[in-house]
Scaffold this motif. Sequence first.
Motif, mmCIF file in Angstrom:
data_model
loop_
_atom_site.group_PDB
_atom_site.id
_atom_site.type_symbol
_atom_site.label_atom_id
_atom_site.label_comp_id
_atom_site.label_asym_id
_atom_site.label_seq_id
_atom_site.Cartn_x
_atom_site.Cartn_y
_atom_site.Cartn_z
ATOM 1 N N SER A 122 43.004 51.143 33.708
ATOM 2 C CA SER A 122 43.172 52.530 34.152
ATOM 3 C C SER A 122 42.086 52.961 35.134
ATOM 4 O O SER A 122 42.223 53.974 35.822
ATOM 5 C CB SER A 122 43.084 53.451 32.938
ATOM 6 N N GLU A 140 41.492 43.688 39.084
ATOM 7 C CA GLU A 140 42.625 43.822 38.167
ATOM 8 C C GLU A 140 43.725 42.866 38.606
ATOM 9 O O GLU A 140 44.108 42.839 39.774
ATOM 10 C CB GLU A 140 43.122 45.280 38.178
ATOM 11 N N THR A 239 44.495 36.813 31.479
ATOM 12 C CA THR A 239 45.566 35.960 32.003
ATOM 13 C C THR A 239 45.097 35.389 33.336
ATOM 14 O O THR A 239 43.977 35.653 33.757
ATOM 15 C CB THR A 239 46.857 36.785 32.210
#
Length: 247
Positions: A122, A140, A239
């Motif tokens: 966020s 990100e 990931t």
Amino acid sequence: MVRKMASMLLGFFIIPVVFASCMNEKRGTELNPKGDFKAMREKMVDTQIKKRGVKDPRVLSALLKVERHRFVPEEYFSSAYSDQPLPIGEGQTISQPYIVALMTELLELKEDEKVLEIGTGSGYQAAILAELVEEVYSIEIIESLAFVAKNRLLKLGYQNVKVKAGDGYLGWPEAAPFDAIIVTAAPDHIPKPLIEQLKEGGRMVLPVGIYTQELKKIVKQSGKLETTDVIPVVFVPMTGEGVKGKR
Ligand code: SAH
């Protein structure tokens, strides 16, 4: 007949006006209760953060200042200051306020430092860091989240944060070395590129593990790593190709 028409017309006008004013009142309390949100932040810092032992005055004042509700979807405004992570879309979450405070304190940040964050999400943790240091770099892996967080931080006036979409496992070599690195998604091992991008004397805080994770603090001292296990935690998994390639 005339009276019937007049009352129909009146109803036609009155109902929408009453309805609209109710809506405005609701939106008013949800969207603009500045005082309420400030009180909620003070309570959050007292009951969730200070009570659990976070003491650094700079960290506490950043948590009092940054408006956490601006980093969550509108439907979660009322829970924005509660003691829990919250969904931010794409199956990801904004971390629990206490964990943000604890990790930030562990980084021992000074005003003139440069910090790297992996897992912008966020943008909330990045905003807290931006209150404390000169430069923040944040990566990100989910492009849509990176885009939203980047614009949100700009709109909120944070000019000392750079956000990019990419695989944070690999760090941000062009901007390295960093005084501190914070990782907010859990890899199953300590990413080597991040250690390499940490300055001598630099601190790194990250969760490590697959099912059970441990929050670790690493200090790079004379080329060696001093590692401390802090507490067990639950983060979304890291990931990306980097983490897979090293398994
Ligand atoms: N710090 C965030 C919360 C992070 S949730 C906040 O304040 O809101 C963890 C984030 O890490 C998720 O958005 C997830 O997409 C991201 N992430 C997972 N693996 C990553 C990787 N390899 N590189 C960069 N970001 C990653």
